[in-house]
Scaffold this motif. Sequence first.
Motif, PDB file in Angstrom:
ATOM      1  N   THR A 101      -8.423  47.058  29.576  1.00  0.00           N
ATOM      2  CA  THR A 101      -8.921  48.206  28.821  1.00  0.00           C
ATOM      3  C   THR A 101      -8.581  47.968  27.361  1.00  0.00           C
ATOM      4  O   THR A 101      -7.482  47.511  27.041  1.00  0.00           O
ATOM      5  N   ILE A 102      -9.517  48.309  26.499  1.00  0.00           N
ATOM      6  CA  ILE A 102      -9.277  48.167  25.067  1.00  0.00           C
ATOM      7  C   ILE A 102      -9.596  49.496  24.391  1.00  0.00           C
ATOM      8  O   ILE A 102     -10.581  50.141  24.716  1.00  0.00           O
ATOM      9  N   GLU A 103      -8.713  49.915  23.509  1.00  0.00           N
ATOM     10  CA  GLU A 103      -8.899  51.171  22.792  1.00  0.00           C
ATOM     11  C   GLU A 103      -9.056  50.837  21.312  1.00  0.00           C
ATOM     12  O   GLU A 103      -8.185  50.217  20.710  1.00  0.00           O
TER      13      GLU A 103
ATOM     14  N   TYR B 158      -3.620  45.198  29.850  1.00  0.00           N
ATOM     15  CA  TYR B 158      -3.947  44.205  30.867  1.00  0.00           C
ATOM     16  C   TYR B 158      -3.033  44.441  32.062  1.00  0.00           C
ATOM     17  O   TYR B 158      -2.006  45.110  31.943  1.00  0.00           O
ATOM     18  N   HIS B 159      -3.354  43.879  33.201  1.00  0.00           N
ATOM     19  CA  HIS B 159      -2.552  44.146  34.396  1.00  0.00           C
ATOM     20  C   HIS B 159      -1.238  43.370  34.441  1.00  0.00           C
ATOM     21  O   HIS B 159      -0.377  43.656  35.259  1.00  0.00           O
ATOM     22  N   SER B 160      -1.070  42.375  33.551  1.00  0.00           N
ATOM     23  CA  SER B 160       0.207  41.661  33.506  1.00  0.00           C
ATOM     24  C   SER B 160       0.673  41.532  32.054  1.00  0.00           C
ATOM     25  O   SER B 160      -0.117  41.690  31.127  1.00  0.00           O
ATOM     26  N   ASN B 161       1.947  41.216  31.896  1.00  0.00           N
ATOM     27  CA  ASN B 161       2.513  41.107  30.548  1.00  0.00           C
ATOM     28  C   ASN B 161       1.945  39.939  29.751  1.00  0.00           C
ATOM     29  O   ASN B 161       1.837  40.009  28.540  1.00  0.00           O
TER      30      ASN B 161
ATOM     31  N   LYS C  74      -2.852  48.673  36.832  1.00  0.00           N
ATOM     32  CA  LYS C  74      -4.292  48.893  37.007  1.00  0.00           C
ATOM     33  C   LYS C  74      -5.079  48.632  35.726  1.00  0.00           C
ATOM     34  O   LYS C  74      -6.274  48.881  35.679  1.00  0.00           O
ATOM     35  N   ALA C  75      -4.411  48.180  34.690  1.00  0.00           N
ATOM     36  CA  ALA C  75      -5.015  47.902  33.381  1.00  0.00           C
ATOM     37  C   ALA C  75      -5.597  49.169  32.755  1.00  0.00           C
ATOM     38  O   ALA C  75      -6.612  49.123  32.090  1.00  0.00           O
ATOM     39  N   TRP C  76      -4.929  50.293  32.984  1.00  0.00           N
ATOM     40  CA  TRP C  76      -5.360  51.571  32.420  1.00  0.00           C
ATOM     41  C   TRP C  76      -4.451  51.961  31.263  1.00  0.00           C
ATOM     42  O   TRP C  76      -3.271  51.647  31.250  1.00  0.00           O
ATOM     43  N   VAL C  77      -5.019  52.709  30.321  1.00  0.00           N
ATOM     44  CA  VAL C  77      -4.211  53.291  29.254  1.00  0.00           C
ATOM     45  C   VAL C  77      -3.556  54.548  29.835  1.00  0.00           C
ATOM     46  O   VAL C  77      -4.237  55.450  30.291  1.00  0.00           O
TER      47      VAL C  77
ATOM     48  N   PRO D 281      -7.951  60.932  30.528  1.00  0.00           N
ATOM     49  CA  PRO D 281      -6.639  61.340  31.057  1.00  0.00           C
ATOM     50  C   PRO D 281      -5.453  60.846  30.222  1.00  0.00           C
ATOM     51  O   PRO D 281      -4.407  61.475  30.201  1.00  0.00           O
ATOM     52  N   ALA D 282      -5.610  59.741  29.519  1.00  0.00           N
ATOM     53  CA  ALA D 282      -4.510  59.198  28.706  1.00  0.00           C
ATOM     54  C   ALA D 282      -4.317  59.956  27.403  1.00  0.00           C
ATOM     55  O   ALA D 282      -3.315  59.775  26.727  1.00  0.00           O
ATOM     56  N   HIS D 283      -5.267  60.805  27.034  1.00  0.00           N
ATOM     57  CA  HIS D 283      -5.164  61.563  25.793  1.00  0.00           C
ATOM     58  C   HIS D 283      -4.557  62.927  26.081  1.00  0.00           C
ATOM     59  O   HIS D 283      -5.260  63.850  26.458  1.00  0.00           O
TER      60      HIS D 283
END
Length: 128
Positions: free
Chosen positions: A6-8, A25-28, A52-55, A93-95
């Motif tokens: 995900t990119i914001e 991303y799903h990993s570091n 889940k690669a979600w913000v 949902p992240a906001h």
Amino acid sequence: MKDRFTIELCANASGDCKVKPLLVYHSNTHRAFKTHKVPKKNLNVSWRANGKAWVTRQLFIEWINICLGRIVKKYLEEKRLPMKGLLVLDNAPAHPLALDKDIVAQYSFIKALYLPPNATPLLQPMDQ
């Protein structure tokens, strides 16, 4: 391969102040970065990890307090503009609705404005 991220993105209306994007991303660290020994600090994104690669709310607030606030404050000072910032958000949902409480005191000049549901593609240029 189902690789997901995900990119914001964030910029001002005129486009002359672009904030470093938040990439989740799903990993570091991506496998290619490990292979070629690319440090994340050299990337032009704020790299964060979530399974889940979600913000998430926590990642979003951290991005505001570490990245967005600093860049907006520097931009306003350089342009000799009043210390007032408006962050236009959709209803993701992240906001968080009470975002003003989570922004650190030195960036309290940034206020959040929430778009009505289902209006984002019509009103928000970053979403078009």
